[in-house]
Design a protein around this motif. Structure first.
Motif, mmCIF file in Angstrom:
data_model
loop_
_atom_site.group_PDB
_atom_site.id
_atom_site.type_symbol
_atom_site.label_atom_id
_atom_site.label_comp_id
_atom_site.label_asym_id
_atom_site.label_seq_id
_atom_site.Cartn_x
_atom_site.Cartn_y
_atom_site.Cartn_z
ATOM 1 N N ALA A 186 0.823 -1.215 0.000
ATOM 2 C CA ALA A 186 0.000 0.000 0.000
ATOM 3 C C ALA A 186 0.855 1.262 0.000
ATOM 4 C CB ALA A 186 -0.925 -0.007 1.210
ATOM 5 N N THR A 187 0.361 2.270 -0.711
ATOM 6 C CA THR A 187 1.043 3.566 -0.743
ATOM 7 C C THR A 187 0.339 4.571 0.159
ATOM 8 O OG1 THR A 187 -0.264 4.312 -2.637
ATOM 9 C CG2 THR A 187 1.805 3.184 -3.115
ATOM 10 N N THR A 188 -0.838 4.205 0.664
ATOM 11 C CA THR A 188 -1.579 5.082 1.565
ATOM 12 C C THR A 188 -1.262 4.735 3.010
ATOM 13 O OG1 THR A 188 -3.456 3.560 1.407
ATOM 14 C CG2 THR A 188 -3.495 5.486 -0.012
ATOM 15 N N VAL A 189 -1.436 5.715 3.878
ATOM 16 C CA VAL A 189 -1.177 5.494 5.309
ATOM 17 C C VAL A 189 -2.278 4.640 5.910
ATOM 18 C CG1 VAL A 189 -0.904 6.631 7.545
ATOM 19 C CG2 VAL A 189 0.072 7.687 5.499
ATOM 20 N N THR A 190 -3.516 4.918 5.518
ATOM 21 C CA THR A 190 -4.653 4.142 6.031
ATOM 22 C C THR A 190 -4.703 2.788 5.337
ATOM 23 O OG1 THR A 190 -5.884 6.199 6.297
ATOM 24 C CG2 THR A 190 -7.137 4.153 6.412
ATOM 25 N N PRO A 191 -4.657 1.690 6.093
ATOM 26 C CA PRO A 191 -4.676 0.356 5.470
ATOM 27 C C PRO A 191 -5.942 0.134 4.646
ATOM 28 C CG PRO A 191 -4.117 0.222 7.812
ATOM 29 C CD PRO A 191 -4.576 1.624 7.551
ATOM 30 N N GLN A 192 -5.782 -0.515 3.494
ATOM 31 C CA GLN A 192 -6.903 -0.853 2.617
ATOM 32 C C GLN A 192 -6.997 -2.366 2.538
ATOM 33 O OE1 GLN A 192 -8.702 1.564 1.526
ATOM 34 N NE2 GLN A 192 -7.396 3.367 1.552
ATOM 35 N N ASN A 193 -8.175 -2.875 2.184
ATOM 36 C CA ASN A 193 -8.293 -4.338 2.086
ATOM 37 C C ASN A 193 -8.252 -4.844 0.647
ATOM 38 O OD1 ASN A 193 -10.790 -3.458 1.256
ATOM 39 N ND2 ASN A 193 -11.958 -4.949 2.440
ATOM 40 N N VAL A 194 -8.160 -3.899 -0.311
ATOM 41 C CA VAL A 194 -8.053 -4.292 -1.722
ATOM 42 C C VAL A 194 -7.096 -3.347 -2.450
ATOM 43 C CG1 VAL A 194 -9.279 -4.712 -3.900
ATOM 44 C CG2 VAL A 194 -10.480 -5.034 -1.735
ATOM 45 N N ILE A 195 -6.208 -3.934 -3.254
ATOM 46 C CA ILE A 195 -5.350 -3.162 -4.151
ATOM 47 C C ILE A 195 -5.456 -3.792 -5.538
ATOM 48 C CG2 ILE A 195 -2.989 -2.497 -4.762
ATOM 49 C CD1 ILE A 195 -2.295 -2.531 -1.787
ATOM 50 N N CYS A 196 -5.782 -2.973 -6.531
ATOM 51 C CA CYS A 196 -5.781 -3.466 -7.904
ATOM 52 C C CYS A 196 -4.528 -2.964 -8.608
ATOM 53 C CB CYS A 196 -7.024 -2.985 -8.656
ATOM 54 S SG CYS A 196 -8.531 -3.871 -8.207
ATOM 55 N N VAL A 197 -3.825 -3.864 -9.256
ATOM 56 C CA VAL A 197 -2.652 -3.509 -10.056
ATOM 57 C C VAL A 197 -3.126 -3.420 -11.498
ATOM 58 C CG1 VAL A 197 -0.297 -4.127 -10.699
ATOM 59 C CG2 VAL A 197 -1.184 -4.803 -8.451
ATOM 60 N N CYS A 198 -3.021 -2.224 -12.072
ATOM 61 C CA CYS A 198 -3.611 -1.968 -13.396
ATOM 62 C C CYS A 198 -2.561 -1.496 -14.398
ATOM 63 C CB CYS A 198 -4.700 -0.907 -13.289
ATOM 64 S SG CYS A 198 -5.936 -1.268 -12.036
ATOM 65 N N VAL A 199 -2.935 -1.550 -15.662
ATOM 66 C CA VAL A 199 -2.060 -1.107 -16.747
ATOM 67 C C VAL A 199 -2.465 0.316 -17.147
ATOM 68 C CG1 VAL A 199 -1.268 -1.564 -19.093
ATOM 69 C CG2 VAL A 199 -1.828 -3.475 -17.568
ATOM 70 N N LYS A 200 -1.495 1.218 -17.185
ATOM 71 C CA LYS A 200 -1.766 2.596 -17.580
ATOM 72 C C LYS A 200 -2.289 2.628 -19.011
ATOM 73 C CE LYS A 200 1.876 4.690 -14.750
ATOM 74 N NZ LYS A 200 3.120 5.507 -14.775
ATOM 75 N N LYS A 201 -3.204 3.550 -19.241
ATOM 76 C CA LYS A 201 -3.789 3.670 -20.578
ATOM 77 C C LYS A 201 -3.646 5.109 -21.065
ATOM 78 C CE LYS A 201 -8.213 3.586 -22.959
ATOM 79 N NZ LYS A 201 -9.658 3.638 -22.756
ATOM 80 N N PHE A 202 -2.855 5.307 -22.109
ATOM 81 C CA PHE A 202 -2.732 6.617 -22.739
ATOM 82 C C PHE A 202 -3.328 6.498 -24.137
ATOM 83 C CE2 PHE A 202 0.817 6.614 -19.684
ATOM 84 C CZ PHE A 202 0.493 7.757 -18.964
ATOM 85 N N VAL A 203 -4.334 7.319 -24.414
ATOM 86 C CA VAL A 203 -5.019 7.200 -25.698
ATOM 87 C C VAL A 203 -4.355 8.063 -26.763
ATOM 88 C CG1 VAL A 203 -7.226 6.661 -24.612
ATOM 89 C CG2 VAL A 203 -6.664 9.027 -25.117
ATOM 90 N N LYS A 204 -4.548 7.671 -28.009
ATOM 91 C CA LYS A 204 -3.984 8.409 -29.144
ATOM 92 C C LYS A 204 -5.076 8.912 -30.085
ATOM 93 C CE LYS A 204 0.399 5.833 -29.110
ATOM 94 N NZ LYS A 204 1.269 6.919 -28.688
ATOM 95 N N ASN A 205 -6.322 8.565 -29.765
ATOM 96 C CA ASN A 205 -7.411 8.988 -30.654
ATOM 97 C C ASN A 205 -7.654 10.492 -30.556
ATOM 98 O OD1 ASN A 205 -8.379 8.107 -27.949
ATOM 99 N ND2 ASN A 205 -10.276 9.032 -28.651
ATOM 100 N N LYS A 206 -8.240 11.046 -31.599
ATOM 101 C CA LYS A 206 -8.528 12.477 -31.620
ATOM 102 C C LYS A 206 -9.742 12.775 -30.743
ATOM 103 C CE LYS A 206 -7.040 12.568 -36.454
ATOM 104 N NZ LYS A 206 -7.490 12.767 -37.850
ATOM 105 N N PRO A 207 -9.701 13.885 -30.008
ATOM 106 C CA PRO A 207 -10.872 14.252 -29.199
ATOM 107 C C PRO A 207 -12.008 14.733 -30.085
ATOM 108 C CG PRO A 207 -9.253 16.011 -29.148
ATOM 109 C CD PRO A 207 -8.625 14.877 -29.909
ATOM 110 N N ASN A 208 -13.238 14.551 -29.625
ATOM 111 C CA ASN A 208 -14.372 15.060 -30.398
ATOM 112 C C ASN A 208 -15.149 16.114 -29.610
ATOM 113 O OD1 ASN A 208 -15.674 13.509 -28.522
ATOM 114 N ND2 ASN A 208 -16.320 11.923 -29.960
ATOM 115 N N GLY A 209 -14.539 16.594 -28.533
ATOM 116 C CA GLY A 209 -15.161 17.634 -27.714
ATOM 117 C C GLY A 209 -14.096 18.558 -27.156
ATOM 118 N N ASN A 210 -14.389 19.192 -26.046
ATOM 119 C CA ASN A 210 -13.428 20.096 -25.428
ATOM 120 C C ASN A 210 -12.305 19.334 -24.729
ATOM 121 O OD1 ASN A 210 -14.989 22.231 -26.296
ATOM 122 N ND2 ASN A 210 -16.045 22.501 -24.346
ATOM 123 N N SER A 211 -11.140 19.987 -24.633
ATOM 124 C CA SER A 211 -9.959 19.356 -24.029
ATOM 125 C C SER A 211 -9.323 20.275 -22.990
ATOM 126 C CB SER A 211 -8.908 19.034 -25.107
ATOM 127 O OG SER A 211 -9.414 18.127 -26.056
#
Length: 236
Positions: free
Chosen positions: A69-94
């Motif tokens: 855990a990286t938090t001070v308060t203990p947690q009972n679940v940690i999910c290890v995830c894959v970072k997602k950086f998108v390359k698609n063009k936006p179709n709204g405000n950015s």
């Protein structure tokens, strides 16, 4: 099932996570948010033997979970995830973050962006959107936002694909209360906490807005200023 000691040792290493594009989401609430977000969960690590609904569940003891855990308060679940950086063009405000270093500001801005319809966030030399502090300060909003990691040079090259109107905050700009939305998509640029927006991005901006305030304070922090402007654009 159990994670091997070697796997746990690797996951503890921040450098290993960075090199492998991994990040932690801690706490049952944030982890549940992942299930409806487009995020790949590599491992679900928990002390709860009866945890249901998560992929790749590994039950460990409390000491092992707390060591990850990286938090001070203990947690009972940690999910290890894959970072997602998108390359698609936006179709709204950015939203474009120019060298925003403080994770709290980045998290606040991402949360406000999602609230006010700025669904694409471009990061130029800013704090990692998947930093644990950013995820917490965004209250998980980063998981539902299109995150683009981009260089200044590439953003300028791709500006026409991002928006027709680029906005920066400027003390002598048009007053925010008088702003009328222009035709086309908008990209709001928020600059570094100390140095502000770089000259290259100021040069591509066609709209400058000022936030009226009392003379008792010089300026607002990046998270507050950006949020105020996005809310006004959303409302306009």
């Amino acid at each position: 099932m159990e994670l091997t000691k070697n796997q746990i040792k690797e996951l503890k290493d921040k450098k290993f996570r960075k090199n492998n594009n991994l990040f932690f989401v801690e706490g049952e609430k944030f982890c549940h948010d992942l299930l409806s977000a487009d995020v790949q969960i590599l491992y679900t690590i928990t002390t709860n033997k009866n945890l249901k609904g998560f992929p790749n569940v590994y039950v460990v003891d409390e000491k092992t979970l707390n060591s990850l855990a990286t938090t001070v308060t203990p947690q009972n679940v940690i999910c290890v995830c894959v970072k997602k950086f998108v390359k698609n063009k936006p179709n709204g405000n950015s939203l474009i973050l120019d060298r925003i270093q403080d994770p709290g500001n980045v998290g606040t801005l991402i949360r406000s962006a999602l609230a006010f319809g700025f669904n694409d966030v471009y990061l130029i030399d800013s704090a990692d959107a998947y930093n644990e502090k950013v995820i917490r300060s965004s209250v998980g909003a980063v998981l539902s936002t299109n995150i683009h990691k981009i260089s200044l040079e590439d953003l300028i090259k791709e500006k026409r694909e991002i928006a027709e109107n680029f906005i920066v905050a400027d003390m002598v700009g048009e007053k925010l209360k008088d702003f009328k939305k222009k035709k086309g998509r908008i990209a709001l640029i928020v600059g570094n906490e100390g140095a502000g927006v770089c000259d290259e991005l100021i040069n591509i901006s066609n709209i400058k807005l000022s936030i009226p305030m009392t003379n008792k304070i010089e300026s607002l922090n990046a998270g507050v200023a950006g949020s105020i402007i996005m809310q006004k654009i959303f409302e306009n």
